[in-house]
Design a protein around this motif. Sequence first.
Motif, mmCIF file in Angstrom:
data_model
loop_
_atom_site.group_PDB
_atom_site.id
_atom_site.type_symbol
_atom_site.label_atom_id
_atom_site.label_comp_id
_atom_site.label_asym_id
_atom_site.label_seq_id
_atom_site.Cartn_x
_atom_site.Cartn_y
_atom_site.Cartn_z
ATOM 1 N N THR A 194 -1.360 -2.973 6.840
ATOM 2 C CA THR A 194 -2.582 -2.933 5.752
ATOM 3 C C THR A 194 -3.283 -4.137 5.756
ATOM 4 O O THR A 194 -2.900 -5.282 6.236
ATOM 5 C CB THR A 194 -1.889 -2.546 4.627
ATOM 6 O OG1 THR A 194 -1.039 -1.549 4.573
ATOM 7 C CG2 THR A 194 -2.976 -2.562 3.364
ATOM 8 N N PHE A 219 0.896 -1.165 0.030
ATOM 9 C CA PHE A 219 -0.039 0.195 -0.081
ATOM 10 C C PHE A 219 0.694 1.273 -0.045
ATOM 11 O O PHE A 219 2.126 1.262 0.688
ATOM 12 C CB PHE A 219 -0.864 0.050 1.250
ATOM 13 C CG PHE A 219 -1.601 1.103 1.197
ATOM 14 C CD1 PHE A 219 -3.243 0.827 0.974
ATOM 15 C CD2 PHE A 219 -1.489 2.426 1.652
ATOM 16 C CE1 PHE A 219 -4.318 1.785 0.934
ATOM 17 C CE2 PHE A 219 -2.623 3.349 1.583
ATOM 18 C CZ PHE A 219 -3.959 3.103 1.466
ATOM 19 N N ALA A 253 -5.010 1.362 6.219
ATOM 20 C CA ALA A 253 -3.689 1.323 6.338
ATOM 21 C C ALA A 253 -3.317 2.287 7.450
ATOM 22 O O ALA A 253 -3.957 3.282 7.461
ATOM 23 C CB ALA A 253 -3.339 1.886 4.728
ATOM 24 N N PHE A 294 -2.761 -0.181 -4.128
ATOM 25 C CA PHE A 294 -2.829 -1.250 -3.131
ATOM 26 C C PHE A 294 -2.829 -2.645 -3.552
ATOM 27 O O PHE A 294 -3.421 -2.861 -4.875
ATOM 28 C CB PHE A 294 -4.079 -1.127 -2.001
ATOM 29 C CG PHE A 294 -5.356 -0.872 -2.717
ATOM 30 C CD1 PHE A 294 -6.040 -2.063 -2.786
ATOM 31 C CD2 PHE A 294 -5.848 0.239 -3.152
ATOM 32 C CE1 PHE A 294 -7.235 -2.159 -3.529
ATOM 33 C CE2 PHE A 294 -6.891 0.186 -3.907
ATOM 34 C CZ PHE A 294 -7.723 -0.780 -4.144
ATOM 35 N N ILE A 335 -3.693 -6.207 -1.772
ATOM 36 C CA ILE A 335 -3.832 -6.759 -0.330
ATOM 37 C C ILE A 335 -3.888 -8.347 -0.774
ATOM 38 O O ILE A 335 -4.632 -8.613 -1.438
ATOM 39 C CB ILE A 335 -5.062 -6.203 0.279
ATOM 40 C CG1 ILE A 335 -4.610 -4.716 0.713
ATOM 41 C CG2 ILE A 335 -5.266 -6.947 1.726
ATOM 42 C CD1 ILE A 335 -5.582 -4.016 1.122
#
Length: 174
Positions: free
Chosen positions: A59, A39, A76, A167, A169
């Motif tokens: 994050t 991130f 975040a 980002f 994730i």
Amino acid sequence: MRTFSKLFIVWLMLLVIFFSACEEDDELPSITSEGKNTFGCLVNGELWLPAGRFGNSGTFAEYMAFNDTSGVSIYADNYDEVSSMLISIFDIPTLKEGKIYDLTNTSFFVQYTEATENQGCFYRNVTSGQLKLSKYDINQKILAGTFEFKAYSDACNDTVTITEGRFDIGEIMQ
């Protein structure tokens, strides 16, 4: 004299290794969609990266479902700078890869928080912005995309500009 030269060279090499190992991240992470748990963005032109504690990355994302609607919240935190970011988006019946979400939509929640010496600034009145999902795979638990926005803080009477956000994730909590 040769022994001294050899020791000096070894000492210099150790210094270089030590200082190169201590370098901090000083650039935005690459834009990826592989679940790398990255991130980053620019906040008013300055690099902003999450900094977790106790072994976490700072994050994560959370999946939500309500009747015919699904969504995610992206969190975040930077514990070193005492700042955080939260973006929550929703869609019917599900989020869509490649779609650009308008962050001025009042159904979404977007906030950048920054603590100062005297108060906390909560930038949540979004005046412009968007988020594009490049990957949304609930089965592989990967969420990736890019974002940018401008938001105003009533408490601090100030506007923040977030640009070049990205980002990737790899663990969406349910």
